[in-house]
Motif scaffolding. Structure first.
Motif, short mmCIF file in Angstrom:
data_model
loop_
_atom_site.label_atom_id
_atom_site.label_comp_id
_atom_site.label_asym_id
_atom_site.label_seq_id
_atom_site.Cartn_x
_atom_site.Cartn_y
_atom_site.Cartn_z
N UNK A 152 0.86 -1.19 0.00
CA UNK A 152 0.00 0.00 0.00
C UNK A 152 0.90 1.24 0.00
N UNK A 153 1.59 1.40 -1.08
CA UNK A 153 2.54 2.49 -1.20
C UNK A 153 2.84 2.72 -2.68
N UNK A 154 3.41 3.87 -2.97
CA UNK A 154 3.82 4.18 -4.33
C UNK A 154 5.19 3.57 -4.56
N UNK A 155 5.33 2.80 -5.62
CA UNK A 155 6.61 2.14 -5.91
C UNK A 155 7.68 3.16 -6.29
N UNK A 156 8.91 2.84 -6.00
CA UNK A 156 10.03 3.70 -6.37
C UNK A 156 10.09 3.85 -7.89
N UNK A 157 10.32 5.06 -8.35
CA UNK A 157 10.42 5.31 -9.78
C UNK A 157 9.09 5.41 -10.49
N UNK A 158 8.00 5.52 -9.73
CA UNK A 158 6.66 5.58 -10.33
C UNK A 158 6.42 6.90 -11.06
N UNK A 159 5.61 6.82 -12.10
CA UNK A 159 5.11 8.00 -12.78
C UNK A 159 3.70 8.27 -12.27
N UNK A 160 3.36 9.54 -12.06
CA UNK A 160 2.04 9.89 -11.55
C UNK A 160 1.16 10.43 -12.67
N UNK A 161 -0.11 10.07 -12.63
CA UNK A 161 -1.07 10.52 -13.63
C UNK A 161 -2.35 10.96 -12.92
N UNK A 162 -3.05 11.88 -13.55
CA UNK A 162 -4.36 12.29 -13.04
C UNK A 162 -5.43 11.57 -13.84
N UNK A 163 -6.50 11.17 -13.17
CA UNK A 163 -7.61 10.56 -13.89
C UNK A 163 -8.26 11.61 -14.80
N UNK A 164 -8.75 11.15 -15.93
CA UNK A 164 -9.51 12.03 -16.80
C UNK A 164 -10.73 12.54 -16.02
N UNK A 165 -11.16 13.75 -16.29
CA UNK A 165 -12.19 14.41 -15.49
C UNK A 165 -13.44 13.56 -15.31
N UNK A 166 -13.93 12.95 -16.38
CA UNK A 166 -15.16 12.17 -16.28
C UNK A 166 -14.93 10.89 -15.48
N UNK A 167 -13.73 10.30 -15.61
CA UNK A 167 -13.41 9.12 -14.82
C UNK A 167 -13.39 9.50 -13.34
N UNK A 168 -12.82 10.67 -13.05
CA UNK A 168 -12.77 11.15 -11.67
C UNK A 168 -14.16 11.33 -11.09
N UNK A 169 -15.05 11.88 -11.87
CA UNK A 169 -16.44 12.07 -11.43
C UNK A 169 -17.11 10.73 -11.15
N UNK A 170 -16.88 9.79 -12.05
CA UNK A 170 -17.48 8.47 -11.89
C UNK A 170 -16.96 7.79 -10.63
N UNK A 171 -15.64 7.87 -10.41
CA UNK A 171 -15.06 7.26 -9.22
C UNK A 171 -15.60 7.91 -7.96
#
Length: 299
Positions: A63-82
């Motif tokens: 339950x952690x972010x792996x070393x060397x990870x790239x971060x992304x934002x959810x697309x707006x509609x996906x965010x709303x759905x989630x």
């Protein structure tokens, strides 16, 4: 003669819960009543028992972010759905397992179709077995669903699970605004997100024949990360979804609950579903004193 006593040991067996029932090598009967085919103690079945132990050890701090990870934002509609799903008061949370089993079956169908013209895509050994596996880590409250399907590349994971809204996303949102039922989420092609009904941290580890093994991970904060999976056990091919269950969803860490649900949602699945289970096995042992006494007599 040495007296014997018994030691009750809780041994994690890769017991095969065939849905339908199955023993390794037997024909799968989709109409059969689910049951556990118990392997012999010490014998490997399906997934090697030691590999499951290694896997459990490797996920103790996932339950952690792996070393060397790239971060992304959810697309707006996906965010709303989630957001709708995460804060939903919908009582029938069981549907998440239906959607994951359906997705796994689709992935298996895709690799099976490719294998009709090129057998080599299936790989060798366990990787070639077209199956779905379910396992529980009750201590860490993690439910894992794994398939040996076609798998996803890095680009597939990024596009399919967050940055590009599918056509069904908008349609699903419109239905929810009209008071629609979350139960219909699968009809809009976005059933994966139903996992957030029961989980607050999700990992999707996937290996496609044309790419490395990648891990996608996300909590409930509006974004996700991607990293090459250099820590976990190699999948060979396919996808593993790990759900870190919410405190209010711990009923899904109960074997009996999962048995019932898998039986309910496997009716139209054409691949075997195996479930890891734990059994208590009585192991006879000799008392140390008796063993020494017997050794003296033999001498």
């Amino acid at each position: 003669m040495a007296r014997s006593t018994t030691l009750v040991a809780c041994i994690a067996l890769v017991a095969l819960l065939a849905l339908p029932a199955c023993r390794a090598g037997e024909t799968v009967d989709m109409s059969a009543t689910p049951k556990v085919a118990e392997p012999k103690v010490g014998a490997a079945t399906g997934t090697d028992a030691s590999s499951i132990e290694r896997e459990k050890e490797s996920i103790s701090a996932t339950r952690r972010v792996r070393a060397g990870s790239e971060s992304f934002a959810f697309q707006a509609e996906v965010n709303r759905m989630m957001d709708i799903i995460i804060h939903s008061l919908y009582s029938n949370k069981d549907i998440f397992l239906r959607e994951l089993i359906s997705n796994a079956s689709d992935a298996l169908d895709k690799i099976r179709f490719l294998s009709l013209t090129d057998k080599s895509v299936l790989g060798e050994g366990d990787t070639a077995n077209l199956e779905i596996q379910i396992s529980l880590d009750k201590e860490n409250k993690i439910l894992t669903i794994r398939d040996r399907g076609i798998g996803m590349t890095k680009d597939d994971l990024i596009k399919n699970l967050g940055t590009i809204a599918k056509s069904g996303t908008s349609a699903f949102l419109e239905q929810m605004q009209k008071g629609g039922d979350i139960n219909l989420i699968g009809q809009f092609g976005v059933g994966f997100y139903s996992v957030y009904l029961v989980a607050d941290w999700v990992e999707v580890i996937s290996k496609h024949n044309d790419d490395k093994q990648w891990v996608w991970s996300s909590g409930v904060d509006g974004g996700f990360t991607m990293a090459e999976d250099t820590e976990g056990e190699p999948l060979g091919r396919g996808t593993m979804v790990r759900l870190h269950l919410k405190p209010e969803a711990l009923e899904y860490s109960e074997e009996s609950k999962l048995r019932d649900l898998v039986g309910k949602y496997s009716e139209f699945i054409n691949f075997p579903i195996y479930m890891e289970t734990e059994k208590e096995v009585e192991v006879p042992i000799e008392e140390e004193g008796d063993a020494k006494e017997e050794a003296k007599e033999e001498a």
